[in-house]
Write a protein that holds these residues in place. Structure first.
Motif, mmCIF file in Angstrom:
data_model
loop_
_atom_site.group_PDB
_atom_site.id
_atom_site.type_symbol
_atom_site.label_atom_id
_atom_site.label_comp_id
_atom_site.label_asym_id
_atom_site.label_seq_id
_atom_site.Cartn_x
_atom_site.Cartn_y
_atom_site.Cartn_z
ATOM 1 N N CYS A 1 0.840 -1.206 0.000
ATOM 2 C CA CYS A 1 0.000 0.000 0.000
ATOM 3 C C CYS A 1 0.873 1.253 0.000
ATOM 4 O O CYS A 1 1.585 1.522 0.979
ATOM 5 C CB CYS A 1 -0.909 0.027 1.227
ATOM 6 S SG CYS A 1 -1.899 1.544 1.319
ATOM 7 N N HIS B 1 -4.084 -8.104 -4.219
ATOM 8 C CA HIS B 1 -4.767 -8.768 -5.345
ATOM 9 C C HIS B 1 -3.998 -8.562 -6.647
ATOM 10 O O HIS B 1 -3.067 -7.740 -6.702
ATOM 11 C CB HIS B 1 -6.184 -8.195 -5.485
ATOM 12 C CG HIS B 1 -6.182 -6.697 -5.607
ATOM 13 N ND1 HIS B 1 -5.900 -6.040 -6.785
ATOM 14 C CD2 HIS B 1 -6.381 -5.722 -4.682
ATOM 15 C CE1 HIS B 1 -5.942 -4.742 -6.579
ATOM 16 N NE2 HIS B 1 -6.225 -4.509 -5.311
ATOM 17 N N SER C 1 -2.954 -4.901 -9.887
ATOM 18 C CA SER C 1 -2.735 -3.626 -9.186
ATOM 19 C C SER C 1 -2.260 -2.587 -10.193
ATOM 20 O O SER C 1 -1.711 -2.940 -11.239
ATOM 21 C CB SER C 1 -1.651 -3.776 -8.121
ATOM 22 O OG SER C 1 -2.003 -4.774 -7.214
ATOM 23 N N LEU C 2 -2.425 -1.335 -9.820
ATOM 24 C CA LEU C 2 -2.038 -0.274 -10.763
ATOM 25 C C LEU C 2 -0.526 -0.118 -10.840
ATOM 26 O O LEU C 2 0.014 0.140 -11.910
ATOM 27 C CB LEU C 2 -2.680 1.056 -10.350
ATOM 28 C CG LEU C 2 -4.209 1.056 -10.254
ATOM 29 C CD1 LEU C 2 -4.719 2.454 -9.911
ATOM 30 C CD2 LEU C 2 -4.857 0.555 -11.541
ATOM 31 N N THR C 3 0.164 -0.279 -9.706
ATOM 32 C CA THR C 3 1.602 0.054 -9.687
ATOM 33 C C THR C 3 2.503 -1.076 -9.196
ATOM 34 O O THR C 3 3.665 -0.860 -8.924
ATOM 35 C CB THR C 3 1.858 1.312 -8.807
ATOM 36 O OG1 THR C 3 1.507 0.998 -7.449
ATOM 37 C CG2 THR C 3 1.064 2.505 -9.284
HETATM 38 C C1 HEM Z 1 -6.073 0.467 7.209
HETATM 39 C C2 HEM Z 1 -5.863 1.105 6.092
HETATM 40 C C3 HEM Z 1 -5.306 0.482 4.841
HETATM 41 C C4 HEM Z 1 -4.904 -0.796 4.581
HETATM 42 C C5 HEM Z 1 -4.880 -1.993 5.520
HETATM 43 C C6 HEM Z 1 -4.442 -0.832 3.196
HETATM 44 C C7 HEM Z 1 -3.940 -1.954 2.564
HETATM 45 C C8 HEM Z 1 -3.625 -2.023 1.223
HETATM 46 C C9 HEM Z 1 -3.149 -3.193 0.545
HETATM 47 C C10 HEM Z 1 -2.908 -4.559 1.189
HETATM 48 C C11 HEM Z 1 -2.985 -2.867 -0.752
HETATM 49 C C12 HEM Z 1 -2.483 -3.753 -1.893
HETATM 50 C C13 HEM Z 1 -3.598 -4.087 -2.846
HETATM 51 C C14 HEM Z 1 -3.063 -4.484 -4.193
HETATM 52 O O1 HEM Z 1 -2.755 -5.657 -4.381
HETATM 53 O O2 HEM Z 1 -2.942 -3.605 -5.064
HETATM 54 C C15 HEM Z 1 -3.339 -1.482 -0.903
HETATM 55 C C16 HEM Z 1 -3.304 -0.782 -2.084
HETATM 56 C C17 HEM Z 1 -3.586 0.548 -2.210
HETATM 57 N N1 HEM Z 1 -3.891 1.416 -1.194
HETATM 58 FE FE1 HEM Z 1 -4.093 0.958 0.749
HETATM 59 N N2 HEM Z 1 -4.575 0.418 2.664
HETATM 60 C C18 HEM Z 1 -5.086 1.255 3.621
HETATM 61 C C19 HEM Z 1 -5.342 2.606 3.511
HETATM 62 C C20 HEM Z 1 -5.147 3.340 2.369
HETATM 63 C C21 HEM Z 1 -5.365 4.768 2.266
HETATM 64 C C22 HEM Z 1 -5.823 5.670 3.399
HETATM 65 C C23 HEM Z 1 -5.090 5.110 0.962
HETATM 66 C C24 HEM Z 1 -5.095 6.467 0.303
HETATM 67 C C25 HEM Z 1 -4.646 7.556 0.853
HETATM 68 C C26 HEM Z 1 -4.705 3.895 0.264
HETATM 69 C C27 HEM Z 1 -4.361 3.823 -1.062
HETATM 70 C C28 HEM Z 1 -4.062 2.665 -1.740
HETATM 71 C C29 HEM Z 1 -3.868 2.589 -3.182
HETATM 72 C C30 HEM Z 1 -3.988 3.729 -4.187
HETATM 73 C C31 HEM Z 1 -3.578 1.253 -3.477
HETATM 74 C C32 HEM Z 1 -3.385 0.644 -4.860
HETATM 75 C C33 HEM Z 1 -1.957 0.532 -5.288
HETATM 76 C C34 HEM Z 1 -1.848 -0.120 -6.656
HETATM 77 O O3 HEM Z 1 -2.845 -0.564 -7.227
HETATM 78 O O4 HEM Z 1 -0.731 -0.191 -7.163
HETATM 79 N N3 HEM Z 1 -4.739 2.855 1.153
HETATM 80 N N4 HEM Z 1 -3.713 -0.969 0.322
#
Ligand code: HEM
Length: 221
Positions: free
Chosen positions: A18, A88, A91-93
């Protein structure tokens, strides 16, 4: 006010897939080691770093701790690397777990994301289009590709978090420079400002639906 000091992770520090949580650790809102923090530390970090409402920060943290089986325990950013819980395919990046590094950012994918800018900003249209590109790429290259309704919902939810929270002070659009620094260095750009008002769950959910609708509109024929 300047952001708390940014330090990239050291050799023994751990990070997650993340970008936002990594960013919170790199600025010291979460322990810089990325290790062993409690649910209340995560709630505090989400509130202080991104101005999430107390209710929404608590809900996110409770969901995460429960899903990783860490209720009443401490969690580390490395726990979030486990494929198939929240992490999953498509993912975008990041690359898919079966074909590459699903934790560290892939700079070429960030460059691809930036090509979808609209007037130098990453917005709803940029991400709606990019979802199709990343889906098609994973489907073609990953023989273990799995993307059901839950993965789709997580994926669009993350895009909504990105636009609503990082784009909070700029009309749900993110300057390309701010986006590049966020993804490549996992750093808050100097000019970035958090939302002036606390961000709640329904704002994120409603915008997730908007992005899904836009993705249907721009779906390649
Ligand atoms: C308890 C809070 C959070 C948890 C446990 C969490 C967990 C995760 C995890 C495990 C992923 C990976 C998913 C993947 O396979 O792409 C992810 C992706 C992402 N998260 Fe978080 N996240 C949290 C909060 C946030 C917040 C607050 C934001 C924005 C400010 C955020 C923005 C993103 C974005 C943009 C991705 C996609 C990255 C991509 O697709 O390359 N997340 N998050």
């Amino acid at each position: 006010m300047p952001h708390p000091e940014y330090k990239p992770p050291g050799e023994n520090d751990v990070r997650s897939p993340c970008p936002a949580l990594n960013c919170l650790a790199n600025h010291g809102f979460l322990p810089r080691s990325g290790k062993d923090f409690s649910m209340s530390e995560l709630i505090d970090a989400l509130k202080k770093g991104f101005n999430l409402s107390g209710a929404f920060a608590s809900m996110q943290a409770l969901t995460a701790f429960t899903m990783y089986g860490k209720l009443f325990q401490k969690i580390s950013l490395s726990d979030l690397q486990r494929h198939g819980v929240l992490e999953h395919d498509a993912s975008l990046t990041r690359q898919d777990a079966a074909i590459g590094d699903h934790v560290k950012v892939d700079n070429a994918l960030v460059d691809l994301l930036l090509t979808y800018k609209v007037n130098e900003k990453i917005n709803i249209e940029s991400l709606a289009k990019l979802h199709h590109v990343r889906y098609a790429d994973s489907k073609e290259r990953n023989k273990d590709f799995y993307y059901g309704w839950r993965q789709k919902s997580l994926s669009f939810g993350e895009s909504s978090l990105l636009l609503c929270i990082i784009g909070a002070a700029t009309n749900k659009e993110i300057d390309t420079k701010v986006a590049e620094i966020l993804f490549k260095k996992e750093k808050l750009a100097d000019e970035w400002k958090a939302s002036e008002t606390p961000i709640g769950f329904f704002e994120i959910l409603n915008y997730q639906k908007e992005i899904e609708k836009k993705a249907e509109e721009v779906k390649p024929k």
